[in-house]
Design a protein around this motif. Sequence first.
Motif, PDB file in Angstrom:
ATOM      1  N   SER A 133       0.770  -1.175   0.167  1.00  0.00           N
ATOM      2  CA  SER A 133      -0.053  -0.038   0.139  1.00  0.00           C
ATOM      3  C   SER A 133       0.695   1.612  -0.036  1.00  0.00           C
ATOM      4  CB  SER A 133      -0.966  -0.184   1.172  1.00  0.00           C
ATOM      5  OG  SER A 133      -0.433   0.324   2.420  1.00  0.00           O
ATOM      6  N   LYS A 134       2.241   1.030   0.325  1.00  0.00           N
ATOM      7  CA  LYS A 134       3.239   2.173   0.844  1.00  0.00           C
ATOM      8  C   LYS A 134       3.427   2.736  -0.823  1.00  0.00           C
ATOM      9  CE  LYS A 134       4.915   2.336   5.592  1.00  0.00           C
ATOM     10  NZ  LYS A 134       5.719   2.275   6.068  1.00  0.00           N
ATOM     11  N   LEU A 135       3.986   1.865  -1.125  1.00  0.00           N
ATOM     12  CA  LEU A 135       4.528   1.376  -2.409  1.00  0.00           C
ATOM     13  C   LEU A 135       3.223   2.150  -3.336  1.00  0.00           C
ATOM     14  CD1 LEU A 135       6.966   0.457  -3.846  1.00  0.00           C
ATOM     15  CD2 LEU A 135       6.446  -1.345  -4.582  1.00  0.00           C
ATOM     16  N   LEU A 136       2.661   1.756  -3.777  1.00  0.00           N
ATOM     17  CA  LEU A 136       0.712   2.098  -4.119  1.00  0.00           C
ATOM     18  C   LEU A 136       0.782   3.762  -3.790  1.00  0.00           C
ATOM     19  CD1 LEU A 136      -1.456   0.907  -6.097  1.00  0.00           C
ATOM     20  CD2 LEU A 136      -2.147   1.337  -4.102  1.00  0.00           C
TER      21      LEU A 136
END
Length: 82
Positions: free
Chosen positions: A5-8
Motif C-alpha cells: 500500500s505504501k508503494l501504491l
Amino acid sequence: MFTLSKLLWLGIILFIVWNLFRIIEKRHALNEKNKDKSEKSKMKTDSQSEPLPAIYCPTCATFVAGNKCEREDCGISNQSNG
Ligand SMILES: [Zn+2]
C-alpha cells in the motif's frame, strides 16, 4: 516495513507530481508564447504609433503631422523664407 500500500501511495504521489509538473511546464510554455506574441504586437504598434514630427500650425490652429501643413497658404514649410 515496505508494504504494497505504501508503494501504491508512492506511485500515486509520483504520478500526481509528474502531472503537476507537466501542467506547469505547459502553462509556462503557453505564457512564453503569449508573451512573445504580445511583445511582438506591442513592438509593431510601437513602430506604427511612432509619431511623425508634429508641428503646430497657428493658421489652422491645429497640429499637423509631417513637416508641413496640408494647406499651402499656411506657409509653414517655407516660414524661414519669410
Ligand atoms: Zn495649416
